[in-house]
Design a protein around this motif. Sequence first.
Motif, short mmCIF file in Angstrom:
data_model
loop_
_atom_site.label_atom_id
_atom_site.label_comp_id
_atom_site.label_asym_id
_atom_site.label_seq_id
_atom_site.Cartn_x
_atom_site.Cartn_y
_atom_site.Cartn_z
N THR A 242 9.05 9.30 6.43
CA THR A 242 9.87 8.37 7.18
C THR A 242 9.13 7.06 7.31
OG1 THR A 242 8.93 8.99 9.31
CG2 THR A 242 10.83 10.28 8.53
N SER A 243 9.83 6.02 7.76
CA SER A 243 9.18 4.72 7.90
C SER A 243 8.07 4.78 8.95
CB SER A 243 10.21 3.65 8.27
OG SER A 243 10.81 3.94 9.51
N ASP A 244 8.10 5.75 9.87
CA ASP A 244 7.04 5.90 10.86
C ASP A 244 5.72 6.33 10.23
OD1 ASP A 244 9.38 7.24 13.24
OD2 ASP A 244 8.79 5.18 12.88
N ALA A 245 5.76 6.85 9.01
CA ALA A 245 4.55 7.29 8.33
C ALA A 245 3.80 6.11 7.70
CB ALA A 245 4.90 8.30 7.25
N TYR A 246 4.34 4.90 7.84
CA TYR A 246 3.77 3.72 7.21
C TYR A 246 3.20 2.78 8.26
CZ TYR A 246 6.60 5.33 3.28
OH TYR A 246 7.15 6.08 2.28
N ARG A 247 2.21 2.01 7.84
CA ARG A 247 1.68 0.98 8.71
C ARG A 247 1.31 -0.25 7.88
NH1 ARG A 247 -2.32 4.28 7.45
NH2 ARG A 247 -4.38 3.42 7.01
N ILE A 248 1.41 -1.39 8.50
CA ILE A 248 1.03 -2.65 7.86
C ILE A 248 -0.38 -3.00 8.31
CG2 ILE A 248 1.48 -5.15 7.77
CD1 ILE A 248 3.68 -3.76 6.35
N GLU A 249 -1.24 -3.29 7.36
CA GLU A 249 -2.59 -3.75 7.67
C GLU A 249 -2.73 -5.19 7.18
OE1 GLU A 249 -5.69 -1.13 6.35
OE2 GLU A 249 -4.94 0.51 7.60
N PRO A 250 -3.28 -6.08 8.00
CA PRO A 250 -3.42 -7.49 7.61
C PRO A 250 -4.59 -7.72 6.67
CG PRO A 250 -4.29 -7.16 9.81
CD PRO A 250 -3.73 -5.83 9.36
N VAL A 251 -4.47 -7.16 5.48
CA VAL A 251 -5.53 -7.31 4.49
C VAL A 251 -4.90 -7.42 3.10
CG1 VAL A 251 -5.84 -4.80 4.29
CG2 VAL A 251 -7.68 -6.31 3.63
N THR A 252 -5.42 -8.35 2.32
CA THR A 252 -4.97 -8.50 0.94
C THR A 252 -5.49 -7.32 0.13
OG1 THR A 252 -5.06 -10.90 1.19
CG2 THR A 252 -5.04 -10.05 -1.06
N PRO A 253 -4.66 -6.75 -0.73
CA PRO A 253 -5.11 -5.59 -1.53
C PRO A 253 -6.30 -5.94 -2.42
CG PRO A 253 -2.75 -5.93 -1.77
CD PRO A 253 -3.28 -7.12 -1.03
N ALA A 254 -7.09 -4.93 -2.73
CA ALA A 254 -8.17 -5.08 -3.71
C ALA A 254 -7.55 -5.30 -5.09
CB ALA A 254 -9.05 -3.83 -3.72
N VAL A 255 -8.30 -5.86 -6.01
CA VAL A 255 -7.80 -6.20 -7.33
C VAL A 255 -7.14 -5.01 -8.02
CG1 VAL A 255 -8.47 -6.96 -9.65
CG2 VAL A 255 -9.39 -8.13 -7.64
N LYS A 256 -7.80 -3.87 -8.05
CA LYS A 256 -7.24 -2.70 -8.76
C LYS A 256 -5.93 -2.24 -8.12
CE LYS A 256 -11.27 -1.01 -11.16
NZ LYS A 256 -11.11 -1.92 -12.24
N ASP A 257 -5.85 -2.24 -6.79
CA ASP A 257 -4.61 -1.87 -6.10
C ASP A 257 -3.51 -2.90 -6.38
OD1 ASP A 257 -5.42 0.54 -4.85
OD2 ASP A 257 -6.43 -0.59 -3.28
N TYR A 258 -3.89 -4.17 -6.36
CA TYR A 258 -2.94 -5.25 -6.63
C TYR A 258 -2.32 -5.09 -8.02
CZ TYR A 258 -1.40 -10.04 -7.60
OH TYR A 258 -0.66 -11.15 -7.95
N LEU A 259 -3.16 -4.89 -9.02
CA LEU A 259 -2.67 -4.73 -10.39
C LEU A 259 -1.80 -3.48 -10.53
CD1 LEU A 259 -5.88 -5.80 -12.35
CD2 LEU A 259 -3.77 -7.13 -12.04
N ARG A 260 -2.20 -2.39 -9.89
CA ARG A 260 -1.43 -1.14 -9.94
C ARG A 260 -0.07 -1.32 -9.26
NH1 ARG A 260 -0.66 2.59 -6.07
NH2 ARG A 260 -2.32 1.70 -4.79
N LEU A 261 -0.04 -1.93 -8.08
CA LEU A 261 1.22 -2.14 -7.38
C LEU A 261 2.16 -3.03 -8.19
CD1 LEU A 261 -0.06 -2.62 -3.73
CD2 LEU A 261 1.46 -0.80 -4.53
N ARG A 262 1.65 -4.11 -8.75
CA ARG A 262 2.49 -4.99 -9.56
C ARG A 262 3.09 -4.23 -10.74
NH1 ARG A 262 3.04 -10.26 -8.76
NH2 ARG A 262 3.69 -10.53 -10.92
N GLN A 263 2.26 -3.47 -11.44
CA GLN A 263 2.73 -2.73 -12.62
C GLN A 263 3.76 -1.69 -12.22
OE1 GLN A 263 1.82 0.73 -13.73
NE2 GLN A 263 3.20 0.36 -15.43
N GLN A 264 3.46 -0.88 -11.22
CA GLN A 264 4.36 0.21 -10.85
C GLN A 264 5.64 -0.27 -10.18
OE1 GLN A 264 2.12 3.20 -8.70
NE2 GLN A 264 0.80 3.60 -10.45
N ALA A 265 5.59 -1.45 -9.55
CA ALA A 265 6.79 -2.01 -8.91
C ALA A 265 7.62 -2.83 -9.89
CB ALA A 265 6.40 -2.84 -7.69
N GLY A 266 7.16 -2.96 -11.13
CA GLY A 266 7.93 -3.68 -12.14
C GLY A 266 7.75 -5.18 -12.14
N LEU A 267 6.69 -5.67 -11.50
CA LEU A 267 6.40 -7.11 -11.52
C LEU A 267 5.61 -7.46 -12.77
CD1 LEU A 267 5.36 -7.62 -7.78
CD2 LEU A 267 7.64 -7.88 -8.80
N SER A 268 5.59 -8.73 -13.11
CA SER A 268 4.89 -9.15 -14.32
C SER A 268 3.39 -8.87 -14.20
CB SER A 268 5.14 -10.63 -14.59
OG SER A 268 4.71 -11.40 -13.48
#
Length: 145
Positions: free
Chosen positions: A4-30
Amino acid sequence: MSATSDAYRIEPVTPAVKDYLRLRQQAGLSPFSEEAATRGLAGSIFGVSLMQGAEIVGMGRIIGDGGCFYQVTDIAVLPEHQGRGLGKRIMSALADYMQAHLPATAYVSLIADVPANRLYQQFGFVETAPRSLGMAMKIGAPESL
């Protein structure tokens, strides 16, 4: 078992490079190179990571010159977590930051993929056409936008 959405939390931190690249790829971004991501993330004004437990499953960033111009970018939620209002939670965190920290005269823009434009309208973004049109250029492969 679905989360559920309650299982999620927002943290005020920019993702690390590897997470950033993985999220972009898996979410269908360039895609971007690791070098480009390293440079770009270092220049973030503000970023958030959407967490489920210890895993980052979404993100969003604000980039800009720190005074006049800003852009909301990299709004991404992994496909298996979409449809739960998580993009709205990411945008809400970014909007709260903008209201609290940006100058009142700041110009904030974004490029909206359809149908995400409806989400951004909820946060006060309006289409600029016909007065102005968004334009983009990709270095090295301009025909691939």
